[in-house]
Write a protein that holds these residues in place. Structure first.
Motif: not given
Length: 280
Positions: A32-36, A9-10, A18-20
């Motif tokens: 890489k550019g994701a928002r956490h 997706f990025i 994203v969430w983990n």
């Protein structure tokens, strides 16, 4: 797999949150550019499309339960393993909370995510699929909606996935056989691929026999496979390898012969598989 999905997706330019459960695993994606998102509720609230990739349907429900209110009105796409029953239960959970549900499966390994030939299939709300098809196709070019039933992806995941371990065991047995002679397992690869291609070429005809219930024009009979049992056992003794994993298959052939399928196509084994109550 979750990392591979987010990276796709990025890479395609989609704003991705994203969430983990293990927060440190998000670090490479953030780089890489994701928002956490600090919480699952925050992650769910970030957009109208929520992709959940956990181990099981139960794990997905457990993680999303605290965010149920935030999920209402959004589209939830699950990409995990599990049974059709598990998918139906999660779909019912989602419906009760006014969540639009689409159950999916990735039929490949993580490095293949995002490639044109990678297969993903989905079952459930067709409107969700139609709305987000272009977005979902980022994950793999071979993207299919199987139907409105929410458990169809899980059904096909289990139906197709059942081939994996037996096929690998066949290769492992071959590897044990040749390496016992001092040969390399790598020497099998070319010939194994050719054999798998032959099997693939037979599947349409075999499927047609099953769909029509006509096993009377066999390419290979149950009897031929049954006659090979003694040779398989002898090979194990000669080579000093464990072939006991064949024994349930031998028992299945015995039952099929007893059921009158000796001269029928090997595809008739499906009829024996449909009668598990007679296995004892």
């Amino acid at each position: 797999m979750g990392t591979a999905l987010a990276e796709a997706f990025i890479g395609a330019g989609h704003p991705t949150t994203v969430w983990n459960r293990s927060a440190e695993k998000a670090a490479p994606l953030i780089a890489k550019g994701a928002r956490h998102a600090a919480t699952v509720e925050e992650a769910v609230a970030a957009g109208p499309l929520v992709i959940a990739c956990l181990t099981t349907y139960d794990a997905t429900r457990e993680v999303l339960e605290p965010a149920a209110a935030a999920l209402a009105g959004r589209a939830l796409v699950t990409l995990n393993t599990g049974t059709p029953e598990g998918a139906r239960e999660l779909a019912a959970w989602a419906e009760a909370r006014e969540v639009r549900f689409l159950g999916g499966a990735v039929k490949n390994v993580p490095p293949a995510v995002g490639k044109p030939g990678t297969l993903l299939y989905y079952g459930g709300d067709k409107a969700v699929f139609d709305t987000y098809e272009a977005t979902l196709r980022v994950l793999g070019g071979d993207t299919v909606h199987l139907g409105d039933e929410p458990d169809l992806a899980a059904l096909y995941e289990q139906a197709v996935g059942g081939l994996l371990l037996p096929a690998l065991l066949g290769f492992f047995q071959g590897a044990a056989l040749v390496t016992a002679r001092g040969l390399k397992a790598g020497t099998l690869v070319r010939y194994t691929i050719k054999w798998l291609e032959m099997i693939a070429s037979e599947l349409p005809a075999i499927a047609d026999e099953i769909d029509t219930g006509d096993y009377t024009r066999p390419r290979a009979t149950v009897g031929i496979f049954h006659q090979a049992v003694a040779g398989e056992l002898e090979l194990g003794r000669e080579a000093g390898i464990d072939v006991s994993w064949h024994l349930p298959m031998h028992a299945l052939l015995e039952r099929a012969v007893a059921d009158g399928h000796r001269d029928h196509s090997i595809a008739a084994l499906v009829e024996t598989l449909r009668s598990p109550e007679r296995r004892f």
